[in-house]
Design a protein around this motif. Structure first.
Motif: not given
Length: 232
Positions: A120, A92, A114-115, A95, A124
């Motif tokens: 996530t 995490e 995209s993670g 990311t 976004r």
């Protein structure tokens, strides 16, 4: 659950990461001790290491959806909830930092993000906020962001690894003579190895920079020219 009393007591103490200048045990010697693990537990350890310690290149890029699914599939194969959580935590943060890098470089927009992990969706949705709206949830992120903006990637990595080290050490000490104890130790050994290699690289860079500065000095240049003239 298997108790690894002999193995755990055979593992040396790892000094605090910042003080780790030399590994107290080589990988060959460590692997020799790890033969005490059962075949199933050794596979669990190898999977944990593969997921936790990835290449430097992969740590700087965002994973695509296929890779994320592959990570999740591999994580589901880990039997220990505590180890799964440690690795999820690591991925995490990978990311998060990769998202900050990509946004800073203007390489992608939120629609292409995209993670991995629980943040996530928020990353976004709140792409254009400085810390993706995670300021309160992740105060440590606010400490790392200035280092990223200034391009101090080495210092950023050191701080993140020191934090990950403490996270692993806490879990390691929460278990006694179990596979979790062994895995956390081996993951910390990997962080220590990376820290030592990073220190060596930084020392070489500093030496090269100092050498270049000295060679550019008028006094040093004149001295070298005189020496060459005497030899010719």
């Amino acid at each position: 659950m298997t108790g690894y009393y002999t193995l755990v007591t055979a593992l040396p103490n790892l000094p605090p990461l910042a003080q780790c200048k030399q590994l107290p045990i080589s990988r060959i010697a460590l692997d020799r001790r790890l033969t005490m693990l059962s075949d199933e537990d050794l596979q669990q350890l190898q999977l944990a290491e593969k997921l936790y310690h990835q290449s430097d290149l992969s740590l700087q890029t965002l994973p695509d959806q296929t890779l994320v699914k592959d990570w999740q599939h591999q994580l589901n194969q880990l039997e220990s909830p505590a180890i799964r959580e440690r690795i999820q935590f690591r991925l995490e943060w990978q990311t998060l930092l990769a998202a900050l890098r990509y946004r800073q470089q203007g390489r992608i927009g939120p629609e292409h993000f995209s993670g991995f992990g629980r943040w996530t969706g928020q990353i976004r949705r709140r792409w254009h906020e400085p810390l993706f709206g995670l300021d309160n949830a992740l105060p440590f992120l606010a400490e790392l962001q200035p280092l990223l903006q200034k391009g101090h990637s080495g210092e950023l990595e050191q701080q993140l690894n020191a934090w990950l080290w403490k996270d692993l050490l806490f879990v390691e000490r929460s278990f006694q003579f179990t596979l979790e104890t062994v895995i956390c130790f081996v993951l910390r050994w990997g962080l220590a190895e990376k820290h030592i290699k990073s220190d060596a690289t930084q020392a070489l860079v500093s030496f090269q920079r100092m050498s270049e500065q000295l060679l550019e000095s008028p006094a040093i240049t004149q001295h070298l020219q005189s020496a060459f003239e005497e030899l010719s």
